[in-house]
Every structure is written in structure tokens, then in C-alpha cells.
Design a protein around this motif. Structure first.
Motif, PDB file in Angstrom:
ATOM      1  N   ILE A   1      35.470  36.990  38.924  1.00  0.00           N
ATOM      2  CA  ILE A   1      35.270  37.654  40.205  1.00  0.00           C
ATOM      3  C   ILE A   1      36.643  38.107  40.712  1.00  0.00           C
ATOM      4  CG2 ILE A   1      34.480  37.380  42.572  1.00  0.00           C
ATOM      5  CD1 ILE A   1      32.612  35.190  41.509  1.00  0.00           C
ATOM      6  N   THR A   2      36.790  39.409  40.884  1.00  0.00           N
ATOM      7  CA  THR A   2      38.072  39.954  41.330  1.00  0.00           C
ATOM      8  C   THR A   2      37.853  40.921  42.490  1.00  0.00           C
ATOM      9  OG1 THR A   2      37.898  41.717  39.701  1.00  0.00           O
ATOM     10  CG2 THR A   2      39.154  39.751  39.066  1.00  0.00           C
ATOM     11  N   ASN A   3      38.928  41.274  43.172  1.00  0.00           N
ATOM     12  CA  ASN A   3      38.932  42.248  44.255  1.00  0.00           C
ATOM     13  C   ASN A   3      37.966  41.875  45.383  1.00  0.00           C
ATOM     14  OD1 ASN A   3      40.845  43.757  42.921  1.00  0.00           O
ATOM     15  ND2 ASN A   3      39.280  44.993  41.849  1.00  0.00           N
ATOM     16  N   GLN A   4      38.057  40.704  45.861  1.00  0.00           N
ATOM     17  CA  GLN A   4      37.221  40.334  47.002  1.00  0.00           C
ATOM     18  C   GLN A   4      38.034  40.067  48.205  1.00  0.00           C
ATOM     19  OE1 GLN A   4      34.505  37.171  46.172  1.00  0.00           O
ATOM     20  NE2 GLN A   4      33.174  38.459  44.949  1.00  0.00           N
TER      21      GLN A   4
END
Length: 66
Positions: free
Chosen positions: A63-66
Motif C-alpha cells: 500500500i503506497t501513496n496514502q
């Protein structure tokens, strides 16, 4: 106990001694098996703990860019 043994014949005394020895031997074998089982169980548990987590075969996306 010794007074009771003095009244028994020699054959009866030997039989009592044999029974006691047999009972002690059986008890020792049972205790030895129990201790060996506890040791083996403990050893297996320690090996499982030292391996660490089992790697998962399912790939999860990060999970990236949160």
C-alpha cells in the motif's frame, strides 16, 4: 513394618521384595518415559519458535501513496 516381616517365612519375604522391586522398576520406567516426553515436547516447541514466522505463499501488494 519390620516386625511384620519377621513373622513371615523366608519365601514370603523374598516374594514381597520381588514385588516391591518390580513395582519400583515399573514406576521408574513410567517416570523415565514421562520425562523423555516432556523433553521431546519442549525441544520441538523450541525448534518451532526459533524458525520464526513461516513465509506466506500469497503475494500482497504494498500500500503506497496514502
Amino acid at each position: 513394618m519390620e516386625i511384620g516381616l519377621q513373622k513371615l517365612s523366608e519365601a514370603e519375604t523374598l516374594e514381597l521384595v520381588r514385588k516391591r522391586k518390580r513395582g519400583n522398576t515399573i514406576l521408574m520406567v513410567v517416570l523415565l518415559v514421562f520425562v523423555a516426553a516432556v523433553f521431546a515436547s519442549s525441544f520441538v516447541h523450541l525448534r518451532k519458535e526459533s524458525r520464526g514466522p513461516v513465509p506466506s505463499t500469497v503475494q500482497r501488494s504494498a500500500i503506497t501513496n496514502q
